[in-house]
Design an enzyme around this catalytic site. Structure first.
Site, PDB file in Angstrom:
ATOM      1  N   GLY A  25       0.872  -1.089   0.018  1.00  0.00           N
ATOM      2  CA  GLY A  25       0.077   0.005   0.004  1.00  0.00           C
ATOM      3  C   GLY A  25       1.075   1.350   0.055  1.00  0.00           C
ATOM      4  O   GLY A  25       1.864   1.359  -0.620  1.00  0.00           O
ATOM      5  N   SER A  26       0.357   2.475   0.990  1.00  0.00           N
ATOM      6  CA  SER A  26       1.045   3.734   0.528  1.00  0.00           C
ATOM      7  C   SER A  26       2.410   3.661   1.402  1.00  0.00           C
ATOM      8  O   SER A  26       3.218   4.681   0.909  1.00  0.00           O
ATOM      9  CB  SER A  26       0.179   4.671   1.232  1.00  0.00           C
ATOM     10  OG  SER A  26      -1.184   4.911   0.317  1.00  0.00           O
TER      11      SER A  26
END
Length: 223
Positions: A25-26
């Site tokens: 993810g981020s």
């Protein structure tokens, strides 16, 4: 009892830190931001428009903030974790250069930690996808890779190791469990010295910018 453990969907017998991998993810935006700065796609002061979404073909790629953040530099983009900012960075880099910077931080390879069964994770590239499914990477998949989704999977230990390298000035170390072996009398029988995997081939100024950008995640109160 053992059979119940084997059938448990949470896999309690798996050491998830090293034997399981997940979409980062981020947190993976560290890689995308580093690559964009190192290859001069942007400078620390470059402003990039972060729209509510980007369009490729007939597909919309949305920012988590459906209003966008307006014009953002790397500190704003990373601090607010803007998806459309990093979609654009990944698109400008391309999947193979993005993969290069992921490998630089140690993704896609075992760390060598002194635990059994460590997996290497996956860093997508054109060559990887051709070997895996017989197709090239599509532009939308490059966008997704830039924010740590799609084919990207990493282990928790790889992720910790990558951010440790960012924090310490660019040294990627092999993690270890044992610091020293001590005898019954308290004397050190066998010491272990830190083992350097490599020094990241990243300009010190880029690492400094990314550390400041990571700090902005907190100071902007995104997290």
């Amino acid at each position: 009892d053992y059979a119940k453990l084997l059938k448990n969907k949470d896999k309690p017998l798996t050491n998830h830190a090293v034997q399981a991998h997940y979409p980062p993810g981020s947190t993976f935006k560290l890689v995308t931001g580093t690559g964009a700065l190192a290859e001069k796609v942007i400078t620390p002061s470059t402003l990039v428009r972060t729209a509510p979404y980007l369009t490729l073909g007939g597909t919309r790629f949305y920012d988590w903030n459906h209003r966008g953040f307006g014009a953002c530099n790397i500190y704003c983009g990373f601090g607010h974790s803007s998806d459309t900012f990093f979609f654009q960075m990944a698109g400008r880099l391309g999947i193979d250069r993005l993969a290069h910077w992921a490998h630089e931080y140690g993704f896609g390879a075992r760390t060598g930690i002194d635990l059994p069964g460590e997996v290497s994770g996956i860093v997508p590239s054109n060559a990887w996808k051709q070997n895996a499914v017989g197709e090239p990477i599509y532009p939308g998949e490059t966008y997704q890779a830039g924010i740590g989704q799609g084919y990207d999977v990493v282990t928790p230990i790889q992720l910790i190791n990558a951010y440790a390298a960012l924090a310490n000035g660019g040294k990627l170390y092999q993690p270890q469990i044992v610091r020293e072996v001590v005898g019954p009398d308290g004397s050190v029988v066998q010491p272990f010295q830190p083992k350097l995997i490599r020094k990241l081939d990243v300009p010190s100024g880029v690492l400094r910018t990314m550390r400041e950008a990571a700090r902005s995640v907190v100071t902007l109160r995104h997290t």
